[in-house]
Enzyme design. Sequence first.
Site, short mmCIF file in Angstrom:
data_model
loop_
_atom_site.label_atom_id
_atom_site.label_comp_id
_atom_site.label_asym_id
_atom_site.label_seq_id
_atom_site.Cartn_x
_atom_site.Cartn_y
_atom_site.Cartn_z
N TRP A 102 0.82 -1.22 0.00
CA TRP A 102 0.00 0.00 0.00
C TRP A 102 0.85 1.27 0.00
O TRP A 102 0.57 2.21 -0.73
CB TRP A 102 -1.00 -0.01 1.16
CG TRP A 102 -2.08 -1.02 0.92
CD1 TRP A 102 -2.39 -2.09 1.71
CD2 TRP A 102 -2.99 -1.08 -0.19
NE1 TRP A 102 -3.42 -2.82 1.15
CE2 TRP A 102 -3.81 -2.22 -0.01
CE3 TRP A 102 -3.18 -0.30 -1.32
CZ2 TRP A 102 -4.80 -2.59 -0.92
CZ3 TRP A 102 -4.18 -0.66 -2.24
CH2 TRP A 102 -4.97 -1.80 -2.03
N ASP A 171 -1.75 6.63 6.11
CA ASP A 171 -2.85 5.79 5.63
C ASP A 171 -3.23 4.86 6.77
O ASP A 171 -2.47 3.97 7.14
CB ASP A 171 -2.37 5.00 4.39
CG ASP A 171 -3.42 4.02 3.87
OD1 ASP A 171 -4.51 3.93 4.47
OD2 ASP A 171 -3.13 3.33 2.86
N LYS A 195 -13.24 -1.15 5.97
CA LYS A 195 -12.59 -2.05 6.92
C LYS A 195 -13.09 -1.82 8.35
O LYS A 195 -13.65 -2.72 8.94
CB LYS A 195 -11.08 -1.93 6.80
CG LYS A 195 -10.63 -2.62 5.50
CD LYS A 195 -9.38 -2.12 4.90
CE LYS A 195 -9.24 -2.70 3.48
NZ LYS A 195 -8.12 -2.15 2.75
C1 LIG Z 1 -7.60 -1.60 1.63
C2 LIG Z 1 -6.49 -0.62 1.73
C3 LIG Z 1 -6.30 0.37 0.75
C4 LIG Z 1 -7.15 0.45 -0.48
O1 LIG Z 1 -8.37 1.05 -0.19
P1 LIG Z 1 -9.39 1.44 -1.35
O2 LIG Z 1 -10.47 2.12 -0.59
O3 LIG Z 1 -9.82 0.18 -2.02
O4 LIG Z 1 -8.70 2.37 -2.29
C5 LIG Z 1 -5.27 1.27 0.95
N1 LIG Z 1 -4.48 1.22 2.02
C6 LIG Z 1 -4.64 0.29 2.97
C7 LIG Z 1 -3.73 0.28 4.15
C8 LIG Z 1 -5.64 -0.67 2.85
O5 LIG Z 1 -5.79 -1.61 3.79
#
Ligand SMILES: *Cc1c(COP(=O)(O)O)cnc(C)c1O
Length: 360
Positions: A102, A171, A195
């Site tokens: 990521w 993030d 999530k």
């Molecule tokens: C799932 C995830 C993403 C991607 O998220 P999207 O909403 O599908 O763009 C980015 N960073 C992390 C840490 C994730 O777990």
Amino acid sequence: MKTIFNFGAGPAMIPRSVLEEVKAELLNWRETGISIMELGHRTELFQDLMAEVKKDLTELLKIPSNYRILFLAGGARGQFSAVPMNLLREGQVADYLVTGVWSEFAYDYAKAYGKTHMVASGKDLGFVSVPDKSQWSMTKGASYFYYCANETITGLFVKEPSQVVCPLVVDMTSNILSEPIDVSKYGIIFASAQKNLGSAGVTLVIIREDLLQDALPVTPEIFNYKTQVKENSCLNTPPTFPIYLLGLVAKWTLKEGGLPEMAKRCQQRSNTLYDFINTSDFYSNKVDPKFRSKINVTFSLPSDMLTEKFCEEAEQAGMIGLKGHRFLGGARASMYNAMPEEGAHQLLEFMESFIKKARI
Ligand SMILES: *Cc1c(COP(=O)(O)O)cnc(C)c1O
């Protein structure tokens, strides 16, 4: 109906009681006679709802008053571009700590908008450990320092870096609301919702006021933080249903005991699995124990064939989404806030019984 435990990385489980609430008020939201999905985003009712969601998030995360909360579309990946478009200044550099898939994506995306610098990369380590700080090279006067707090794919937790003098951008898509954090350490925190915050469609962005500067001219208006703050996330129609659901999830989190309680549960669920994996000669986890995620527990079995069989049989037993990420293989149990402890125990029992079967 049998309880299904969803161990998928996302979209993830949503608390049962929240889904019951949605069901009960789906056709008639707060005596309006219509569904929340049909309610105008500029109505006083919806604006009040957004204020309520912000209030609850502020209480949960103890967000200081010099931060603004945005509800944007485009997912976390949208933010991989939005962050550099809004923060990367002409003649400056953005620092990226690459600890997994990521943060690597984020680093690659940012290159399109200006100068970037990789502080360190865990790629040579297979992304199962965080490079030692003694090996980091940080840029003096960088626009910002970017990292990912929980690398969902390998199951790697990255502690917030200390001694970073520029704004810290993180993030937190897979670990927001999983433990108390000190928001004041960050310039920007972002997380897409599927999530720990409900359903896909909305991305939470928490931004310190002084970072609301002029974005690069190429920035689409919908990704312009300054504009969106001015418009209260309603430059265009925001993802109204996911925002509503995020509100219910925030209330549920508060009611359950807030972030200290969520942290305790994460610890218990992950301990249940790690304690077993550590003593097993059948399952193994490659992640450096110092950095193991309390949310995404990855593990390998002796062969791909056994992994496949494992995931298939687990699914038949009501535990879905255990297949590891396509980049990594193996298995992965993602246990976000809505995963009951019972889910971790049921998985543990299944893992134990699977060994016996596999050895016959
Ligand atoms: C799932 C995830 C993403 C991607 O998220 P999207 O909403 O599908 O763009 C980015 N960073 C992390 C840490 C994730 O777990």
